[in-house]
Design a protein around this motif. Structure first.
Motif, PDB file in Angstrom:
ATOM      1  N   THR A   1       0.553  -0.853  -0.228  1.00  0.00           N
ATOM      2  CA  THR A   1       0.091  -0.052   0.335  1.00  0.00           C
ATOM      3  C   THR A   1       1.152   1.069   0.121  1.00  0.00           C
ATOM      4  O   THR A   1       1.302   1.378   1.037  1.00  0.00           O
ATOM      5  CB  THR A   1      -1.387   0.138   1.227  1.00  0.00           C
ATOM      6  OG1 THR A   1      -1.742  -0.870   1.026  1.00  0.00           O
ATOM      7  CG2 THR A   1      -1.771   1.487   1.740  1.00  0.00           C
TER       8      THR A   1
ATOM      9  N   GLY B   1      -2.807   1.722  -6.879  1.00  0.00           N
ATOM     10  CA  GLY B   1      -2.927   1.407  -5.236  1.00  0.00           C
ATOM     11  C   GLY B   1      -4.752   0.570  -5.284  1.00  0.00           C
ATOM     12  O   GLY B   1      -4.498  -0.330  -5.189  1.00  0.00           O
TER      13      GLY B   1
ATOM     14  N   ALA C   1      -5.413  -3.052  -4.798  1.00  0.00           N
ATOM     15  CA  ALA C   1      -6.127  -3.824  -3.668  1.00  0.00           C
ATOM     16  C   ALA C   1      -7.693  -4.353  -4.536  1.00  0.00           C
ATOM     17  O   ALA C   1      -8.001  -5.198  -3.401  1.00  0.00           O
ATOM     18  CB  ALA C   1      -6.001  -2.478  -2.867  1.00  0.00           C
TER      19      ALA C   1
END
Lengths: 338, 338
Positions: free
Chosen positions: B87, B201, B205
């Motif tokens: 992350t 990102g 995810a």
């Protein structure tokens, strides 16, 4: 490979990029995380708090007495970490290379980086290489970023600076700036100024270890703008006054001579292996001895102190007892010094 | 300040450097850690394991359809962190600016960086500014480094790639490379290719969240060298074969047209908002749906697979059923694309 030069294709992400990375960077930096060649280095966190910093290096010329752009790029970022009280741990290095740079030159620089990293106890774990056409860069620029550990250590912030603090430098000022200037202009000084470029993590550890926790209030390495910039930033940033005794500030004879010939104030000239410390008055003597006991701090001195008078101003007392303001440097100073 | 230009003095460490930092960088990046202006940013560690990466950006021209060097410098490093399964959390940014660059241009770029950082959920916590003389850089180079959190997340490594894996891309390839080429050469394509430059990102995810732990084997963003470089690195690095179906690889019509006119293979052209994934066969369908369900993955497709046959080689099956080797790109390709 030393007869070869960098081509645009070395930066294309194709075959030559891969060869350059394997044959040069991975070989010299010799780090298993780097060698894994993933998009990001995966690291054990060095603790609950991190220090993180970056610096771009555009020094000209690439080589100068006492160092080169590679050694500088490692030491500069290591020192920024150390000044926050962190233990430097990991570095990244990004290269912007001009087409036509001799591979032998690049290899010398990469070798110097690897040596400086070993000296500093840091691993170079991530990197990038870009190539720009002729005229697109002046040989080579290197940007390093660094991660350090603050766990269990002192976290230093300039807002801890307070009236009464004593100010110390760990050695003579201006060596780096004058070494680069003399090399750039081909000035025949004898002896020639030599850069002090060195990683200061060990010196900081010795200093912090010798003083009661919290007594070292702030550290800064006087790079661009020199000692004058650091003390002016502290004075204006923290709203305190600073008094310096001019004849207590160590300046090497060859640096003073070069400064006089070039019309440069040595207090404006960059250091790359020297620190300025603001220390609680009760620990000043202890701090001085700790610095002087380390090979990189043999020339340390107490140069002045912090006062509640004249907030925002730095007052220099000359050897004859006169006072003059030491201003924040303005103008072009010494470009391309780091 | 938009009528003004960058002077050498902006990089000197003196008064103008301080004004530039306060008036431009601190204002737009608006981060309390950055604003503390210490030598290093002090951060809470984002977990027991970190991802750390760096990239230098030398794209020419500085502005192109779909982005600019600032947006690119944020997205590129964010994406390298995301490809490791991390992350993205913290960025540093180092600027090498050519004397004479309009301050208004720099401000547009810094504004774009701040916007991209907000989009990506990262804080720009450390920075540096250097100025080189006219001819010393082509306007502006930016190097970013990034720190990401791997705690609790998947740590992806390309050595998890195995025969049987399915290969997916999250969208059309080559958009960025052709957008930059067309802008650089002033080519009047209608419609013009638009860079896909975006922080990935969130897409990563979504993908990792949709698949059982460990089933997403590897991710890579195909930047320099394009899709061809990624799959060749995987094939040669992991000693596997890769089969791709040419007509399954999404390429926008305008990109294909521009490639044909310029004699460029779209599989060699850079993307900056697209990823390649190697996924365990049982999770390929799930992975595809997860990508397609995200705004940045609407054009996702399964493009081929990993095989134990022809290790080290990438074989492309053409729409007519013929096979050809897809080689690692060589030569200059598209310089200054990122």
């Amino acid at each position: 490979m030393s007869d070869d030069v960098i081509l645009l294709a070395h930066g294309s992400g194709g075959l030559l990029t891969h060869r350059l990375i394997s044959d040069l960077f991975l070989r010299h930096f010799a780090d298993p995380v780097l060698a894994a060649q993933q998009d990001a280095a995966v690291l054990e966190s060095p603790g609950e708090r991190l220090a993180f910093t970056t610096d771009a290096f555009v020094v000209s010329p690439l080589f100068f007495p006492g160092g080169d752009i590679g050694r500088l790029a490692v030491c500069g970022t290591v020192n920024d970490l150390a000044m926050s009280g962190a233990t430097p741990r990991y570095l990244s290095a990004a290269f912007i290379i001009e087409e036509g740079l001799a591979l032998g030159v690049l290899e010398r620089i990469v070798t110097a980086m690897a040596e400086a990293a070993r000296e500093a106890g840091v691993a170079i774990v991530a990197g990038d290489t870009k190539v720009v056409g002729r005229g697109g860069a002046d040989g080579l620029y290197i940007t390093t970023a660094g991660v350090g550990s603050l766990s269990g250590g002192h976290a230093l912030r300039t807002d801890a600076i307070a009236p009464g603090d004593r100010l110390l430098v760990s050695g003579p000022v201006g060596d780096h700036g004058l070494a680069v200037m003399a090399a750039r202009e081909g000035l025949p000084f004898h002896p020639a100024p030599v850069s002090d470029c060195a990683p200061l993590g060990g010196l900081v550890a010795a200093l912090l270890g010798a003083c009661p926790p919290g007594d070292v209030h702030a550290l800064r390495d006087p790079t661009r703008g020199g000692l004058a910039a650091v003390v002016n930033e502290w004075a204006s940033g923290e709203g305190v006054g600073i008094d310096l005794m001019e004849d207590a500030i160590p300046v090497r004879e060859e640096v003073r001579a070069a400064c006089e010939m070039l019309g440069i104030d040595p207090l404006h000239a960059a250091c790359e292996g020297c620190l300025v410390a603001a220390v609680a008055p009760g620990s000043a003597e202890r701090a001085l001895r700790a610095l002087q006991g380390h090979p990189l701090g043999a020339g340390a001195a107490v140069i002045g102190g912090v006062t509640a008078d004249h907030p925002g101003r730095v007052v220099l007392t000359t050897p004859l007892g006169a006072h003059r303001l030491l201003e924040m440097p303005t103008g072009e100073l010494l470009p391309r010094i780091c």
